[in-house]
Design a protein around this motif. Structure first.
Motif, mmCIF file in Angstrom:
data_model
loop_
_atom_site.group_PDB
_atom_site.id
_atom_site.type_symbol
_atom_site.label_atom_id
_atom_site.label_comp_id
_atom_site.label_asym_id
_atom_site.label_seq_id
_atom_site.Cartn_x
_atom_site.Cartn_y
_atom_site.Cartn_z
ATOM 1 N N TYR A 90 0.826 -1.210 0.000
ATOM 2 C CA TYR A 90 0.000 0.000 0.000
ATOM 3 C C TYR A 90 0.864 1.266 0.000
ATOM 4 N N ARG A 150 1.809 -6.211 4.026
ATOM 5 C CA ARG A 150 0.753 -5.303 4.527
ATOM 6 C C ARG A 150 0.953 -5.076 6.021
ATOM 7 N N HIS A 163 -3.170 -1.176 9.645
ATOM 8 C CA HIS A 163 -3.726 -0.214 8.689
ATOM 9 C C HIS A 163 -4.564 -0.867 7.605
ATOM 10 N N GLU A 164 -4.286 -2.128 7.288
ATOM 11 C CA GLU A 164 -5.077 -2.755 6.214
ATOM 12 C C GLU A 164 -6.515 -3.007 6.663
ATOM 13 N N PHE A 213 -8.526 -0.800 7.948
ATOM 14 C CA PHE A 213 -9.405 0.351 7.676
ATOM 15 C C PHE A 213 -9.889 0.294 6.233
ATOM 16 N N SER A 214 -11.167 0.643 6.027
ATOM 17 C CA SER A 214 -11.705 0.642 4.663
ATOM 18 C C SER A 214 -12.260 2.030 4.327
ATOM 19 N N ALA A 243 -4.818 10.210 7.562
ATOM 20 C CA ALA A 243 -4.547 8.771 7.410
ATOM 21 C C ALA A 243 -3.061 8.521 7.222
ATOM 22 N N CYS A 292 -2.189 2.729 4.865
ATOM 23 C CA CYS A 292 -3.587 2.387 4.570
ATOM 24 C C CYS A 292 -3.718 2.146 3.071
ATOM 25 N N SER A 293 -4.820 1.513 2.677
ATOM 26 C CA SER A 293 -5.028 1.219 1.250
ATOM 27 C C SER A 293 -5.189 2.525 0.463
ATOM 28 N N VAL A 323 -8.522 4.181 1.055
ATOM 29 C CA VAL A 323 -8.626 4.946 2.305
ATOM 30 C C VAL A 323 -7.892 6.282 2.149
ATOM 31 N N ILE A 380 -6.494 8.000 11.285
ATOM 32 C CA ILE A 380 -6.682 6.632 10.791
ATOM 33 C C ILE A 380 -5.344 5.918 10.894
ATOM 34 N N THR A 381 -5.114 5.396 12.078
ATOM 35 C CA THR A 381 -3.835 4.757 12.396
ATOM 36 C C THR A 381 -4.006 4.001 13.707
#
Ligand code: 13P
Ligand code: SF4
Length: 338
Positions: free
Chosen positions: A187, A206, A210-211, A213-214, A232, A236-237, A240, A268-269
């Motif tokens: 990512y 990955r 973090h993976e 979270f969508s 974020a 993350c992806s 995200v 977002i972590t």
């Protein structure tokens, strides 16, 4: 069945008095009934640090009683590497995961570097070996290998230069080549590829935190918390990242909060990061979805105290690996930030 209530430890008044100024820093994130459980360890760790001439480096994901209670230096992976290289303390206690302690040892090999729990690993570091890197080089001859600092020393030793989430783009562009291999975080590689004209060949590692979270999580957060500013981490992806207002390393997110002061914000972590930033900004509202890193959470106050009492676990890197691994990390530190 009868219920037994756990009684809080009885802490001597002089200990409580000594650590009272520290409690003032964390009172918004640690309730008063939890504090006695931390007080004696904090007091002992502060004394042991002086006796051992030790410095405590703590990552932003450490819990508040560590981050605000005993750490001398806090930050993201890049900041901890820089500080490890320049400290003149005799002992470095790395409150973070194994690759961070190994990086500290590479950069300051004459120091004793301790990690309180040897099992504090990382799903990214575990996703790739030195042999994998050699195979990639065979497959893409002449293409430089950039390895995320979240790798073992064995992997760093096989790579040209390291990077962190805070400098990945600057490192890749500093090479002046049209194509790089960037590993092991798929990512992070895709997110950086979206910002640069350099072609990025990725690996399939990955981050297990973090993976999770969508993009749908972000939509729900925005619906449930109108006006929330979404920050974020680039592990993350890409979906995200596209849904966020800002993307940056853990230090980058912290700096965003300090500079922009968003009244309502979500990070977002990993969970403890929000607690640590929130403790310093009680006037801001932090929305707190919680994904824990089980590896970071292996580091505890009793573990740090034991590390300093017994001088364990000392990190050693075999010389044949240390020399090329150090070159890759030092090359990264020489890259000017963008
Ligand atoms: P930072 O370098 O952004 O602190 O990230 C380290 C890490 O492990 C994130 O999961
Ligand atoms: Fe590794 Fe993810 Fe934990 Fe960071 S949060 S240490 S990348 S598993």
């Amino acid at each position: 069945m009868a219920t037994t209530l756990a009684t809080p430890p009885v802490v001597p008044a002089d200990v409580l008095a000594r650590v009272a100024p520290i409690y003032d820093r964390v009172r918004t994130v640690i309730p008063p009934f939890e504090w006695p459980a931390f007080a004696e360890d904090i007091d002992a760790i502060l004394r042991l640090k002086r006796e051992r001439d030790a410095v405590i480096l703590a990552h932003n994901y450490q819990t508040p009683e560590i981050f605000h209670g005993v750490a001398d230096i806090v930050g993201d992976s890049l900041a901890l590497a820089r500080e490890a290289a320049r400290t003149d303390a005799s002992v470095i206690v790395l409150c973070g995961v194994h690759f961070m302690a190994e990086t500290a040892k590479l950069l300051n090999p004459s120091k004793t570097v301790l990690i309180p729990d040897l099992e504090a690993g990382c799903s990214l570091a575990e996703s790739i070996t030195g042999a994998d890197v050699r195979l990639l080089r065979q497959r893409y001859p002449g293409v430089p290998v950039v390895s995320y600092v979240n790798t073992s020393a064995e992997v760093k030793a096989e790579t040209d230069v390291c990077c962190t989430s805070g400098n990945a783009r600057a490192v890749i562009e500093s090479l002046g080549v049209p194509r790089v291999i960037m590993l092991p975080d798929e990512y992070l590689a895709r997110n950086i590829a979206a910002q640069t004209s350099v072609e990025v060949i990725a690996w399939h590692g990955r981050c297990e935190v973090h993976e999770r979270f969508s993009a749908d999580d972000i939509r729900q957060l925005r619906a449930g918390h109108p006006g929330v500013v979404v920050l974020a981490h680039p592990e993350c992806s890409p979906e995200v990242v596209a849904a966020a207002d800002f993307v940056g390393s853990t230090q980058g997110m912290n700096d965003y909060v300090v500079q922009k002061r968003p009244p309502r914000v979500v990070l977002i972590t990993e969970c403890s990061m929000s607690d640590n930033v929130a403790a310093q900004h009680p006037e801001l509202e932090f929305v707190r979805p919680c994904n824990l890193c089980p590896h970071m959470k292996r580091i505890t106050l009793p573990g740090i105290r034991r590390a300093l009492e017994t001088m364990t676990h000392a990190i050693e890197v075999p010389a044949a690996i240390a020399a090329p691994a150090r070159r890759a990390v030092e090359r990264m530190l020489a890259v000017k930030p963008r």
